[in-house]
Design a protein around this motif. Structure first.
Motif: not given
Length: 466
Positions: A373-399
């Protein structure tokens, strides 16, 4: 003016003020875990936090090359806001409604970070004053009005457009002819947030190894000088430092951004500036600035200095060129003339990750267990949080622990983008682009016409931003 010298580098003012964290132990040798997260910044730590909260029995390890928050997470401007890189492109690729869902998720993310910080008792000087973006010229005002209309079209109906007088009542920015304000933003202290988050992650039972650079990521493996971590999932959360990994030199471009921070300003100066709402503050220039009024009444202001180092190189300690410090100071005085005599206490730089199409992404390759996750182009303080919750859901779905969610259906998930050009074309392109933007800003500052300078439009197209 004070003759005391400005501190340059030393990672950032935020760490000079807060102190660097006590070092955590490096990886002791080969090991196996369920999830290995590479990178101890906002993305990696938020991902560890949400995964461990959702599935407490997971064995999760975070590997960090220096210490948690050493990169952009500990050097940024402290803008917790709802901007996301690539939304317009996602609207073109997936339709307007899909991009609206992405924007709504970002709007909600600001509140999610504020709520979670309070829940975990992380005192990060958070103040929800919203985001104020100003225009200085007819061209900027035309862009600002277009920007305001577009944001409303993407569902931000609580956004406000202000004229020159209303803007000055909020913040007295010299020459401002208008502004747009959104409530979906907050000022914070970046290092306090990342340090508190790392402590919260450890308290949940996640293992963090610092001083452990990862040299290569491959399916089920993260390779370090101290040993290899084997894991079902290996997640790359390295943002602007991604180019240091084997095979990733041209994946995301490490763009430099620089900041200065003043001494605490006395009440007589604040009386001339206002800024009582402590909004995060920016403008509509092509080479834009970003600023905040800190909790201890300083001005922290940033912008592009030396935008890119040849070969995707990154600095070690935030060193900043004297010309960049002088330019940022000059900009600050132009915006706020009563700051002409104040001392700049600290200047520093950091890198942010820029994909070739300027689109932030979240990906999980189900065939390899590799995610990023990343490539935030300077908008990462909040976007990182949304990305993290999305990674969580993707891993839970995959497993097989959960099904698809609203987050896994967002249009930035599994988005693919081509790599950056090889050198010297990468260096020439980036420096040429910012030279064009600065030239466009200069021409627009003296032009009575409201249109965007044609050179800036060409630079946008070459850069892949539009």
């Amino acid at each position: 003016m004070s003759t005391v010298s400005t501190v340059v580098g030393g990672i950032s003012f935020w760490y000079a003020q807060e102190g660097t964290p006590a070092p955590r132990e490096p990886l002791p040798g080969d090991t196996s875990v369920d999830v290995c997260i590479v990178g101890g910044g906002y993305t990696g730590l938020w991902t560890a936090y949400y995964l461990k909260k959702a599935v407490p029995f997971l064995n999760i390890t975070v590997l960090e090359a220096k210490f948690c928050g050493y990169g952009a997470s500990g050097r940024n401007g402290g803008w917790l806001y709802n901007g996301i890189a690539g939304r317009d492109r996602y609207a073109k690729l997936h339709g307007h409604d899909a991009a609206v869902r992405l924007q709504k998720a970002m709007n909600d993310t600001v509140g999610e970070v504020v709520r979670t910080a309070a829940e975990e008792k992380i005192d990060a000087d958070i103040h929800q004053g919203g985001v104020l973006e100003v225009a200085h010229t007819p061209s900027q005002l035309a862009r600002l009005k277009d920007f305001h209309s577009v944001e409303i079209a993407f569902g931000e109906t609580d956004r406000v457009l202000r004229g020159a007088r209303e803007t000055a009542e909020r913040v007295h920015v010299t020459g401002a002819v208008g502004s747009t304000w959104t409530p979906h933003g907050a000022r914070l202290h970046p290092a306090k947030l990342v340090k508190g988050l790392a402590d919260a992650v450890e308290a949940l039972g996640v293992t963090i190894h610092e001083s452990t650079p990862v040299t290569e990521i491959k399916p089920k493996h993260a390779v370090t000088p101290y040993g290899t971590v084997r894991a079902s999932y290996v997640l790359r959360c390295t943002e602007g430092f991604t180019a240091s990994l084997k095979g990733q030199k041209r994946t995301w471009l490490p763009m430099n951004s620089s900041m200065i921070v003043t001494e605490p300003l006395p009440a007589r100066i604040w009386d001339t500036i206002g800024w009582e709402g402590r909004e995060t503050l920016g403008d509509m220039a092509h080479a834009y600035f970003y600023a905040q009024r800190t909790a201890d009444d300083r001005i922290a202001l940033g912008g592009r200095g030396h935008p890119y180092r040849f070969g995707s190189a990154t600095d070690d300690d935030g060193r900043t060129q004297p010309a960049t410090v002088a330019a940022l100071r000059e900009l600050m005085v132009r915006l706020f003339p009563t700051t002409a005599g104040v001392h700049v206490d600290h200047a520093w730089s950091g890198v942010l990750g820029v994909p070739r199409d300027w689109c932030a992404t979240v990906t999980l390759d189900r065939s390899t267990g590799l995610g990023w996750a990343g490539g935030y182009v300077g908008s990462g303080v909040a976007t990182a949080n949304l990305a993290a919750r999305t990674l969580r859901d993707l891993i839970q779905q995959d497993s097989g622990q959960a099904g698809p969610t609203d987050l896994t259906a967002l249009p930035w998930v599994n988005h693919k983008v081509r790599r950056w050009e090889p050198e010297p074309f990468r260096w020439l392109g980036v420096h040429g682009m910012y030279a064009a933007y600065r030239a466009a800003d200069r021409r627009e500052s003296t032009s009575p016409r409201p249109g965007t300078d044609p050179v800036a439009k060409v630079a946008d197209r070459i850069a892949g931003r539009h």
